[in-house]
Structure formats: structure tokens, C-alpha cells
Scaffold this motif. Structure first.
Motif, mmCIF file in Angstrom:
data_model
loop_
_atom_site.group_PDB
_atom_site.id
_atom_site.type_symbol
_atom_site.label_atom_id
_atom_site.label_comp_id
_atom_site.label_asym_id
_atom_site.label_seq_id
_atom_site.Cartn_x
_atom_site.Cartn_y
_atom_site.Cartn_z
ATOM 1 N N VAL A 164 -1.202 -7.494 -8.685
ATOM 2 C CA VAL A 164 0.080 -8.183 -8.529
ATOM 3 C C VAL A 164 -0.022 -9.661 -8.882
ATOM 4 O O VAL A 164 0.871 -10.231 -9.516
ATOM 5 C CB VAL A 164 0.616 -7.993 -7.082
ATOM 6 N N GLU A 165 -1.126 -10.285 -8.519
ATOM 7 C CA GLU A 165 -1.281 -11.727 -8.766
ATOM 8 C C GLU A 165 -1.383 -12.080 -10.246
ATOM 9 O O GLU A 165 -1.217 -13.228 -10.630
ATOM 10 C CB GLU A 165 -2.490 -12.283 -8.001
ATOM 11 N N LYS A 166 -1.627 -11.105 -11.125
ATOM 12 C CA LYS A 166 -1.752 -11.366 -12.563
ATOM 13 C C LYS A 166 -0.402 -11.314 -13.292
ATOM 14 O O LYS A 166 -0.329 -11.595 -14.473
ATOM 15 C CB LYS A 166 -2.708 -10.360 -13.211
ATOM 16 N N HIS A 167 0.666 -10.937 -12.594
ATOM 17 C CA HIS A 167 1.995 -10.862 -13.208
ATOM 18 C C HIS A 167 2.543 -12.244 -13.528
ATOM 19 O O HIS A 167 2.135 -13.243 -12.928
ATOM 20 C CB HIS A 167 2.987 -10.164 -12.270
ATOM 21 N N LEU A 168 3.495 -12.276 -14.441
ATOM 22 C CA LEU A 168 4.235 -13.505 -14.709
ATOM 23 C C LEU A 168 4.999 -13.874 -13.437
ATOM 24 O O LEU A 168 5.308 -13.000 -12.623
ATOM 25 C CB LEU A 168 5.207 -13.290 -15.862
ATOM 26 N N PRO A 169 5.350 -15.143 -13.254
ATOM 27 C CA PRO A 169 6.016 -15.574 -12.014
ATOM 28 C C PRO A 169 7.283 -14.767 -11.679
ATOM 29 O O PRO A 169 7.502 -14.410 -10.528
ATOM 30 C CB PRO A 169 6.356 -17.033 -12.281
ATOM 31 N N SER B 43 1.981 0.172 -12.598
ATOM 32 C CA SER B 43 1.508 -1.105 -13.145
ATOM 33 C C SER B 43 2.080 -2.304 -12.380
ATOM 34 O O SER B 43 1.482 -3.378 -12.359
ATOM 35 C CB SER B 43 1.849 -1.220 -14.628
ATOM 36 N N TYR B 44 3.235 -2.141 -11.744
ATOM 37 C CA TYR B 44 3.817 -3.235 -10.963
ATOM 38 C C TYR B 44 3.007 -3.530 -9.701
ATOM 39 O O TYR B 44 2.981 -4.667 -9.240
ATOM 40 C CB TYR B 44 5.254 -2.892 -10.539
ATOM 41 N N PHE B 45 2.365 -2.519 -9.146
ATOM 42 C CA PHE B 45 1.715 -2.670 -7.847
ATOM 43 C C PHE B 45 0.191 -2.797 -7.934
ATOM 44 O O PHE B 45 -0.492 -2.845 -6.931
ATOM 45 C CB PHE B 45 2.132 -1.515 -6.930
ATOM 46 N N ARG B 46 -0.359 -2.842 -9.163
ATOM 47 C CA ARG B 46 -1.781 -3.127 -9.385
ATOM 48 C C ARG B 46 -1.902 -4.570 -9.841
ATOM 49 O O ARG B 46 -1.092 -5.035 -10.637
ATOM 50 C CB ARG B 46 -2.347 -2.224 -10.486
ATOM 51 N N GLU C 210 0.831 -1.213 0.000
ATOM 52 C CA GLU C 210 0.000 0.000 0.000
ATOM 53 C C GLU C 210 0.862 1.258 0.000
ATOM 54 O O GLU C 210 0.555 2.231 -0.689
ATOM 55 C CB GLU C 210 -0.938 -0.011 1.218
ATOM 56 N N GLN C 211 1.952 1.221 0.755
ATOM 57 C CA GLN C 211 2.884 2.357 0.806
ATOM 58 C C GLN C 211 3.493 2.623 -0.581
ATOM 59 O O GLN C 211 3.618 3.765 -1.004
ATOM 60 C CB GLN C 211 3.987 2.074 1.817
ATOM 61 N N LEU C 212 3.833 1.554 -1.302
ATOM 62 C CA LEU C 212 4.397 1.699 -2.645
ATOM 63 C C LEU C 212 3.352 2.246 -3.619
ATOM 64 O O LEU C 212 3.670 3.073 -4.475
ATOM 65 C CB LEU C 212 4.954 0.363 -3.135
ATOM 66 N N ARG C 213 2.113 1.794 -3.495
ATOM 67 C CA ARG C 213 1.034 2.312 -4.349
ATOM 68 C C ARG C 213 0.843 3.813 -4.124
ATOM 69 O O ARG C 213 0.647 4.569 -5.070
ATOM 70 C CB ARG C 213 -0.279 1.580 -4.071
ATOM 71 N N ASN C 214 0.899 4.236 -2.866
ATOM 72 C CA ASN C 214 0.759 5.667 -2.550
ATOM 73 C C ASN C 214 1.917 6.472 -3.133
ATOM 74 O O ASN C 214 1.723 7.588 -3.617
ATOM 75 C CB ASN C 214 0.677 5.882 -1.038
ATOM 76 N N LYS C 215 3.109 5.900 -3.093
ATOM 77 C CA LYS C 215 4.282 6.594 -3.637
ATOM 78 C C LYS C 215 4.185 6.736 -5.163
ATOM 79 O O LYS C 215 4.615 7.737 -5.719
ATOM 80 C CB LYS C 215 5.563 5.862 -3.243
ATOM 81 N N THR C 216 3.586 5.748 -5.830
ATOM 82 C CA THR C 216 3.463 5.821 -7.289
ATOM 83 C C THR C 216 2.509 6.938 -7.713
ATOM 84 O O THR C 216 2.644 7.479 -8.805
ATOM 85 C CB THR C 216 2.978 4.493 -7.908
ATOM 86 N N ALA C 217 1.574 7.290 -6.852
ATOM 87 C CA ALA C 217 0.630 8.369 -7.169
ATOM 88 C C ALA C 217 1.342 9.717 -7.292
ATOM 89 O O ALA C 217 0.852 10.626 -7.956
ATOM 90 C CB ALA C 217 -0.461 8.453 -6.107
ATOM 91 N N LEU C 218 2.511 9.828 -6.683
ATOM 92 C CA LEU C 218 3.272 11.082 -6.715
ATOM 93 C C LEU C 218 4.258 11.157 -7.882
ATOM 94 O O LEU C 218 4.906 12.176 -8.078
ATOM 95 C CB LEU C 218 4.049 11.250 -5.398
#
Length: 174
Positions: free
Chosen positions: A47-52, A42-45, A2-10
Motif C-alpha cells: 500500500v505504501e508504494k501507491h501514488l498519493p 494489487s490495491y491491498f499489497r 487484512e480483512q480486505l486482503r482475505n476477501k481478494t483471495a476469493l
């Protein structure tokens, strides 16, 4: 997360390079983006859909830094330099370096300077990577002319004075 998602907004919508770090502060991934905000978020949205591999990398990210550049091209060059400098665990870019050009300098006596697509020959020094093949070839041509280096296939000094000299010798460029 969540902290990383908030940082990406900036993050800005400008091109640049992002640097992912683990909990110990080690750089684990370096990437470039046309829009830092879009790419990094895009990395932090989902997450479970990413390649391994990407999922595992995101799982280890605890912080990230970024550098804004003036263009995508500048971001590409900076990314290459940073990957070469830090060799992050999750980057494969320079292991598959088919898109980059190098200047090869043979270390043996009477060595040659040449433009190469990949680092292949052991015992040679490589400068690069460079993005532009044209600039790399021009640089090699100028060095060969300025220092009168051999560009033919003869081996020196074994082949010296065997047969006729090459054309470059006759026009005083070797």
C-alpha cells in the motif's frame, strides 16, 4: 486491511467491475479489470508504494463489491455506466472523457442530432457515453434520415427560403 486482503483471495480470475466503498457504505471508486483477482488484490499489497491519490483512496476503503462480466468490453461499458450513475469521489474517468462518444441533441427549435467526442455545448442534451464511434455515427445518420432532420449549416427558420435549398432537401432527406 487484512480483512480486505482475505476477501481478494476469493475473487475470480475473470473480467469484471469492482466497486470500492468507504465505512459509511458510499461508493468512492469504480474500476474495471481483465482479472478481478489480480487487479483488486494489487490495491491491498504494498500500500505504501501507491501514488498519493491511490494511497488515500485505499486508506478509505472498508469494503468492496464486484460484478463478473463476460468480456473486458462489457466491463468497460458497465464501468462507464456505473461511474456516470454514482459519480464516485476518486474516479476521474468521465471528467476526461476523450475516449467516449456521445449523441448530442440540440434543444432549440429545428435542433440537430450529431455525434460528438465530448460533452461541450451547454443547452444540449447528451446521450451516452458510447464506446464505439462507428455505432454512434450510424445511429445519428439513421435518426437524421428517419426524421428528415437538417444536417446542413443553415439556421432555421431565419435562413428558410433564402438561397437554394441544400442537396438533402432535393433528395427528400431534409
Amino acid at each position: 486491511l487484512e480483512q480486505l486482503r482475505n476477501k481478494t483471495a476469493l475473487l475470480p480470475q475473470e473480467p469484471g467491475v469492482y466497486i470500492m466503498k468507504n465505512a459509511q457504505g458510499e461508493i468512492i471508486y469504480i474500476g474495471k479489470a481483465k482479472s478481478l483477482k489480480n487487479r483488486v488484490s494489487s490495491y491491498f499489497r504494498s500500500v505504501e508504494k501507491h501514488l498519493p491519490k491511490v494511497y488515500k483512496m485505499v486508506e478509505n476503503v472498508s469494503s468492496f463489491d464486484y460484478i463478473v462480466t463476460d468480456s473486458e468490453f462489457e466491463a468497460l461499458v458497465l464501468e462507464c455506466s456505473l461511474i456516470k450513475l454514482h459519480s464516485p469521489k476518486y474516479n476521474i474517468l468521465l471528467k476526461d472523457d476523450k475516449g467516449y462518444h456521445y449523441i448530442r441533441i440540440e434543444t432549440k427549435p429545428f435542433g440537430r442530432i450529431s455525434a460528438e467526442k465530448q460533452q461541450t455545448e451547454k443547452g444540449s442534451t447528451y446521450l451516452g457515453p458510447y464506446v464505439s464511434s462507428m455505432v454512434t455515427k450510424q445511429t445519428v445518420d439513421e435518426a437524421n434520415k428517419a426524421f428528415l432532420l437538417p444536417t446542413c449549416n443553415r439556421r432555421f427558420p431565419e435562413d428558410f427560403r433564402k438561397g437554394r435549398p441544400c442537396l438533402n432537401y432535393h433528395i427528400k432527406q431534409c
